[in-house]
Design a protein around this motif. Structure first.
Motif, PDB file in Angstrom:
ATOM      1  N   GLU A 204      -4.029  -1.874 -15.617  1.00 16.73           N
ATOM      2  CA  GLU A 204      -4.645  -2.148 -17.154  1.00 16.73           C
ATOM      3  C   GLU A 204      -6.367  -1.751 -16.927  1.00 16.73           C
ATOM      4  O   GLU A 204      -6.630  -2.263 -17.072  1.00 16.73           O
ATOM      5  CB  GLU A 204      -4.357  -3.299 -18.115  1.00 16.73           C
ATOM      6  CG  GLU A 204      -2.478  -2.706 -18.464  1.00 16.73           C
ATOM      7  CD  GLU A 204      -2.422  -4.077 -19.168  1.00 16.73           C
ATOM      8  OE1 GLU A 204      -3.090  -4.523 -20.188  1.00 16.73           O
ATOM      9  OE2 GLU A 204      -1.289  -3.987 -19.399  1.00 16.73           O
ATOM     10  N   GLY A 205      -6.904  -0.468 -17.621  1.00 18.38           N
ATOM     11  CA  GLY A 205      -8.468   0.025 -17.964  1.00 18.38           C
ATOM     12  C   GLY A 205      -9.184   0.395 -16.212  1.00 18.38           C
ATOM     13  O   GLY A 205      -9.900   0.094 -16.034  1.00 18.38           O
ATOM     14  N   THR A 206      -7.858   0.184 -15.210  1.00 16.29           N
ATOM     15  CA  THR A 206      -8.721   0.625 -13.557  1.00 16.29           C
ATOM     16  C   THR A 206      -7.941   2.506 -13.512  1.00 16.29           C
ATOM     17  O   THR A 206      -6.784   2.698 -14.579  1.00 16.29           O
ATOM     18  CB  THR A 206      -7.681  -0.133 -12.820  1.00 16.29           C
ATOM     19  OG1 THR A 206      -6.323   0.074 -12.640  1.00 16.29           O
ATOM     20  CG2 THR A 206      -8.902  -1.487 -12.921  1.00 16.29           C
ATOM     21  N   PHE A 207      -8.373   2.839 -12.633  1.00 14.61           N
ATOM     22  CA  PHE A 207      -7.550   3.785 -12.520  1.00 14.61           C
ATOM     23  C   PHE A 207      -6.152   4.530 -11.755  1.00 14.61           C
ATOM     24  O   PHE A 207      -6.052   5.357 -12.068  1.00 14.61           O
ATOM     25  CB  PHE A 207      -9.051   4.680 -11.105  1.00 14.61           C
ATOM     26  CG  PHE A 207      -8.921   4.292  -9.763  1.00 14.61           C
ATOM     27  CD1 PHE A 207      -7.557   4.852  -9.213  1.00 14.61           C
ATOM     28  CD2 PHE A 207      -9.426   3.136  -9.848  1.00 14.61           C
ATOM     29  CE1 PHE A 207      -7.959   4.718  -7.753  1.00 14.61           C
ATOM     30  CE2 PHE A 207      -9.502   2.887  -8.540  1.00 14.61           C
ATOM     31  CZ  PHE A 207      -8.405   3.103  -7.552  1.00 14.61           C
ATOM     32  N   LEU A 208      -6.090   3.472 -11.649  1.00  9.87           N
ATOM     33  CA  LEU A 208      -4.722   3.387 -11.178  1.00  9.87           C
ATOM     34  C   LEU A 208      -3.486   2.689 -12.137  1.00  9.87           C
ATOM     35  O   LEU A 208      -2.474   2.734 -12.131  1.00  9.87           O
ATOM     36  CB  LEU A 208      -4.186   1.825  -9.772  1.00  9.87           C
ATOM     37  CG  LEU A 208      -5.340   2.155  -8.753  1.00  9.87           C
ATOM     38  CD1 LEU A 208      -4.850   1.031  -7.955  1.00  9.87           C
ATOM     39  CD2 LEU A 208      -4.218   3.023  -8.158  1.00  9.87           C
ATOM     40  N   SER A 209      -3.848   3.279 -14.021  1.00  7.00           N
ATOM     41  CA  SER A 209      -3.012   2.514 -14.740  1.00  7.00           C
ATOM     42  C   SER A 209      -1.671   3.969 -15.364  1.00  7.00           C
ATOM     43  O   SER A 209      -0.610   3.094 -15.459  1.00  7.00           O
ATOM     44  CB  SER A 209      -3.975   2.359 -15.983  1.00  7.00           C
ATOM     45  OG  SER A 209      -4.776   3.575 -16.307  1.00  7.00           O
ATOM     46  N   SER A 210      -2.635   4.734 -14.242  1.00  6.89           N
ATOM     47  CA  SER A 210      -1.454   6.114 -15.243  1.00  6.89           C
ATOM     48  C   SER A 210      -0.349   5.334 -13.570  1.00  6.89           C
ATOM     49  O   SER A 210       1.054   6.731 -14.345  1.00  6.89           O
ATOM     50  CB  SER A 210      -2.379   7.165 -14.350  1.00  6.89           C
ATOM     51  OG  SER A 210      -2.976   7.493 -13.120  1.00  6.89           O
ATOM     52  N   VAL A 211      -0.559   4.867 -12.784  1.00  8.52           N
ATOM     53  CA  VAL A 211       1.254   4.921 -11.734  1.00  8.52           C
ATOM     54  C   VAL A 211       1.037   3.779 -11.944  1.00  8.52           C
ATOM     55  O   VAL A 211       2.192   3.705 -10.888  1.00  8.52           O
ATOM     56  CB  VAL A 211       0.243   5.612 -10.131  1.00  8.52           C
ATOM     57  CG1 VAL A 211      -0.265   6.716 -10.216  1.00  8.52           C
ATOM     58  CG2 VAL A 211      -0.908   4.572  -9.752  1.00  8.52           C
ATOM     59  N   GLU A 212       1.357   2.155 -12.990  1.00  3.92           N
ATOM     60  CA  GLU A 212       1.563   1.407 -13.115  1.00  3.92           C
ATOM     61  C   GLU A 212       3.648   1.558 -12.839  1.00  3.92           C
ATOM     62  O   GLU A 212       3.571   0.643 -12.226  1.00  3.92           O
ATOM     63  CB  GLU A 212       1.323   0.455 -14.126  1.00  3.92           C
ATOM     64  CG  GLU A 212       1.652  -0.217 -14.283  1.00  3.92           C
ATOM     65  CD  GLU A 212       1.549  -1.067 -15.454  1.00  3.92           C
ATOM     66  OE1 GLU A 212       1.686  -2.748 -15.718  1.00  3.92           O
ATOM     67  OE2 GLU A 212       0.678  -0.961 -16.856  1.00  3.92           O
ATOM     68  N   PRO A 213       3.567   1.982 -13.473  1.00  5.15           N
ATOM     69  CA  PRO A 213       5.404   2.749 -13.304  1.00  5.15           C
ATOM     70  C   PRO A 213       5.913   2.751 -12.031  1.00  5.15           C
ATOM     71  O   PRO A 213       7.041   2.010 -11.664  1.00  5.15           O
ATOM     72  CB  PRO A 213       5.619   3.655 -13.882  1.00  5.15           C
ATOM     73  CG  PRO A 213       4.719   4.013 -15.293  1.00  5.15           C
ATOM     74  CD  PRO A 213       2.980   3.204 -14.404  1.00  5.15           C
TER      75      PRO A 213
END
Length: 60
Positions: free
Chosen positions: A23-32
């Protein structure tokens, strides 16, 4: 013995992927996607550990 360590490493890597805070990083969009890959990895490598254990018990 090398396969055992590989399978345990796969399970641990899957757990790390599912519990990694993004959360809060550029990877938050690929968390699922990370969660899905982590769960799939844990299921596959755990299944291989169980298969190897049953195979060793049977003696093949």
């Amino acid at each position: 013995m090398d396969k055992l360590l590989t399978y345990v490493g796969g399970v641990l890597a899957g757990y790390a992927l599912t519990s990694m805070p993004v959360e809060g990083t550029f990877l938050s969009s690929v968390e699922p996607i990370l969660d899905g890959v982590g769960m799939l990895s844990m299921i596959v490598f755990s299944g291989m550990l169980i298969y190897g254990g049953v195979k060793a018990l049977i003696g093949k």
